[in-house]
Design a protein around this motif. Sequence first.
Motif, PDB file in Angstrom:
ATOM      1  N   UNK A 194     -61.294   9.167 -58.291  1.00  0.00           N
ATOM      2  CA  UNK A 194     -61.529  10.611 -58.195  1.00  0.00           C
ATOM      3  C   UNK A 194     -60.948  11.176 -56.899  1.00  0.00           C
ATOM      4  N   UNK A 195     -61.111  10.445 -55.797  1.00  0.00           N
ATOM      5  CA  UNK A 195     -60.543  10.905 -54.533  1.00  0.00           C
ATOM      6  C   UNK A 195     -59.027  10.924 -54.609  1.00  0.00           C
ATOM      7  N   UNK A 196     -58.435   9.915 -55.216  1.00  0.00           N
ATOM      8  CA  UNK A 196     -56.976   9.878 -55.358  1.00  0.00           C
ATOM      9  C   UNK A 196     -56.486  11.087 -56.148  1.00  0.00           C
ATOM     10  N   UNK A 197     -57.172  11.408 -57.241  1.00  0.00           N
ATOM     11  CA  UNK A 197     -56.787  12.565 -58.040  1.00  0.00           C
ATOM     12  C   UNK A 197     -57.006  13.861 -57.268  1.00  0.00           C
ATOM     13  N   UNK A 198     -58.039  13.894 -56.444  1.00  0.00           N
ATOM     14  CA  UNK A 198     -58.300  15.069 -55.607  1.00  0.00           C
ATOM     15  C   UNK A 198     -57.128  15.356 -54.678  1.00  0.00           C
ATOM     16  N   UNK A 199     -56.442  14.307 -54.258  1.00  0.00           N
ATOM     17  CA  UNK A 199     -55.305  14.442 -53.351  1.00  0.00           C
ATOM     18  C   UNK A 199     -53.983  14.643 -54.095  1.00  0.00           C
ATOM     19  N   UNK A 200     -54.056  14.826 -55.407  1.00  0.00           N
ATOM     20  CA  UNK A 200     -52.834  15.066 -56.173  1.00  0.00           C
ATOM     21  C   UNK A 200     -52.181  13.818 -56.719  1.00  0.00           C
ATOM     22  N   UNK A 201     -52.890  12.695 -56.712  1.00  0.00           N
ATOM     23  CA  UNK A 201     -52.417  11.429 -57.278  1.00  0.00           C
ATOM     24  C   UNK A 201     -51.095  10.946 -56.675  1.00  0.00           C
ATOM     25  N   UNK A 202     -50.974  10.922 -55.351  1.00  0.00           N
ATOM     26  CA  UNK A 202     -49.720  10.447 -54.751  1.00  0.00           C
ATOM     27  C   UNK A 202     -49.557   8.938 -54.877  1.00  0.00           C
ATOM     28  N   UNK A 203     -48.314   8.518 -55.016  1.00  0.00           N
ATOM     29  CA  UNK A 203     -47.990   7.096 -55.099  1.00  0.00           C
ATOM     30  C   UNK A 203     -47.065   6.707 -53.952  1.00  0.00           C
ATOM     31  N   UNK A 204     -47.117   5.431 -53.626  1.00  0.00           N
ATOM     32  CA  UNK A 204     -46.330   4.903 -52.522  1.00  0.00           C
ATOM     33  C   UNK A 204     -45.262   3.967 -53.067  1.00  0.00           C
ATOM     34  N   UNK A 205     -44.070   4.080 -52.517  1.00  0.00           N
ATOM     35  CA  UNK A 205     -42.981   3.183 -52.853  1.00  0.00           C
ATOM     36  C   UNK A 205     -42.601   2.340 -51.656  1.00  0.00           C
ATOM     37  N   UNK A 206     -41.489   1.638 -51.779  1.00  0.00           N
ATOM     38  CA  UNK A 206     -40.997   0.788 -50.707  1.00  0.00           C
ATOM     39  C   UNK A 206     -39.518   1.048 -50.492  1.00  0.00           C
ATOM     40  N   UNK A 207     -39.119   1.225 -49.242  1.00  0.00           N
ATOM     41  CA  UNK A 207     -37.719   1.453 -48.924  1.00  0.00           C
ATOM     42  C   UNK A 207     -36.924   0.158 -49.050  1.00  0.00           C
ATOM     43  N   UNK A 208     -35.607   0.268 -48.925  1.00  0.00           N
ATOM     44  CA  UNK A 208     -34.744  -0.901 -49.055  1.00  0.00           C
ATOM     45  C   UNK A 208     -35.047  -1.958 -47.999  1.00  0.00           C
ATOM     46  N   UNK A 209     -35.525  -1.534 -46.842  1.00  0.00           N
ATOM     47  CA  UNK A 209     -35.835  -2.498 -45.784  1.00  0.00           C
ATOM     48  C   UNK A 209     -37.295  -2.953 -45.806  1.00  0.00           C
ATOM     49  N   UNK A 210     -38.035  -2.601 -46.881  1.00  0.00           N
ATOM     50  CA  UNK A 210     -39.397  -3.109 -47.058  1.00  0.00           C
ATOM     51  C   UNK A 210     -40.492  -2.233 -46.502  1.00  0.00           C
ATOM     52  N   UNK A 211     -40.168  -1.083 -45.911  1.00  0.00           N
ATOM     53  CA  UNK A 211     -41.190  -0.182 -45.362  1.00  0.00           C
ATOM     54  C   UNK A 211     -41.796   0.670 -46.474  1.00  0.00           C
ATOM     55  N   UNK A 212     -43.035   1.116 -46.261  1.00  0.00           N
ATOM     56  CA  UNK A 212     -43.663   1.999 -47.235  1.00  0.00           C
ATOM     57  C   UNK A 212     -43.106   3.414 -47.108  1.00  0.00           C
ATOM     58  N   UNK A 213     -43.078   4.114 -48.228  1.00  0.00           N
ATOM     59  CA  UNK A 213     -42.629   5.503 -48.241  1.00  0.00           C
ATOM     60  C   UNK A 213     -43.406   6.258 -49.314  1.00  0.00           C
ATOM     61  N   UNK A 214     -43.492   7.569 -49.148  1.00  0.00           N
ATOM     62  CA  UNK A 214     -44.208   8.410 -50.107  1.00  0.00           C
ATOM     63  C   UNK A 214     -43.238   8.936 -51.149  1.00  0.00           C
ATOM     64  N   UNK A 215     -43.624   8.863 -52.422  1.00  0.00           N
ATOM     65  CA  UNK A 215     -42.809   9.428 -53.493  1.00  0.00           C
ATOM     66  C   UNK A 215     -43.040  10.936 -53.514  1.00  0.00           C
ATOM     67  N   UNK A 216     -42.044  11.697 -53.074  1.00  0.00           N
ATOM     68  CA  UNK A 216     -42.166  13.140 -52.922  1.00  0.00           C
ATOM     69  C   UNK A 216     -41.861  13.854 -54.234  1.00  0.00           C
ATOM     70  N   UNK A 217     -42.217  15.144 -54.267  1.00  0.00           N
ATOM     71  CA  UNK A 217     -41.976  15.949 -55.474  1.00  0.00           C
ATOM     72  C   UNK A 217     -40.491  16.018 -55.799  1.00  0.00           C
ATOM     73  N   UNK A 218     -39.640  15.911 -54.779  1.00  0.00           N
ATOM     74  CA  UNK A 218     -38.199  15.974 -54.976  1.00  0.00           C
ATOM     75  C   UNK A 218     -37.644  14.714 -55.635  1.00  0.00           C
ATOM     76  N   UNK A 219     -38.462  13.665 -55.726  1.00  0.00           N
ATOM     77  CA  UNK A 219     -38.007  12.395 -56.245  1.00  0.00           C
ATOM     78  C   UNK A 219     -37.592  11.436 -55.156  1.00  0.00           C
ATOM     79  N   UNK A 220     -37.474  11.935 -53.933  1.00  0.00           N
ATOM     80  CA  UNK A 220     -37.118  11.096 -52.795  1.00  0.00           C
ATOM     81  C   UNK A 220     -38.326  10.275 -52.354  1.00  0.00           C
ATOM     82  N   UNK A 221     -38.076   9.101 -51.798  1.00  0.00           N
ATOM     83  CA  UNK A 221     -39.142   8.299 -51.201  1.00  0.00           C
ATOM     84  C   UNK A 221     -38.912   8.296 -49.691  1.00  0.00           C
ATOM     85  N   UNK A 222     -39.812   8.936 -48.955  1.00  0.00           N
ATOM     86  CA  UNK A 222     -39.620   9.115 -47.518  1.00  0.00           C
ATOM     87  C   UNK A 222     -40.890   8.768 -46.762  1.00  0.00           C
TER      88      UNK A 222
END
Length: 281
Positions: free
Chosen positions: A50-78
Amino acid sequence: MRPLRDTHLFRAARLLLATLLVAGCVTRGPVVPTTVGPERIARMLQIAEAEWQRWGSPRVGTTADGAQCALLASGECAEVDDGCGREMTAALCPVVNGYWASLGPGGAGGIERHTCPLTDQCEARWPPEWGPPHWTPAWSAAFISAVLRRAGFGESEFRFGKSHADYIVAARDHLTSAHDVVPTPAVALPGDLVCALREGARIAPAEIDRITAGETPTPMHCDLVVRVDFAAHRLEAIGGNVQQAVSRSTVELDEQGRVAALPGSGRAWNLVMRLHTEPLD
């Protein structure tokens, strides 16, 4: 020979112990493990989802060098900069103070509070021309504390705190009763916590006895496991202050279906805080 109870050494030891107890310097001894039933686990998962949905259900990805990044509305992971992201929106910044409040009296005071002076400034990147970004204290442990308190955990079962190391050490040393601390690689199930070192900490999974709490806690992060797919060798976990939001991450498991510090996995998962669950029929 005089009995031990009459010696000056014994009297001095008793006086020292009494002084420490008054000063609050002596922690209570090991507690008896308690089991956590399926209803409370389900409640914990429901709260986290419920808390995750309250925040808009954001998901996390991984950059090419293994760092975490946020999947943005633009489709970019930053990677989201300080001063940006969902925690700095007018709607959600005050929500973080609700997590701080779960720590109890004194736990949400001072610098641990989000003052929310600047909101809705940027999605992910803080422009250098704006000057130093607005800094907020890390609230991921407060989020976990809030979920478990709302799910009905008590002070003797879980050490609510602003540092992950506080509750990890309490469980490791059997000062709280609801979890075991298991070094990775280890199996994790829904309701368990998966924990990793933050950048700068240097402790191998087998050295969990070196994790410290208190004034200088070991820098760590923990997420709550909400789903496990052993066939696909992955689990999903929800955590706070992940790319400045309550976010959902995918953790790749090893060939035996265990959480491990795998290269390129986004975090160096060092341990699992495993719930004491009721035995299966």
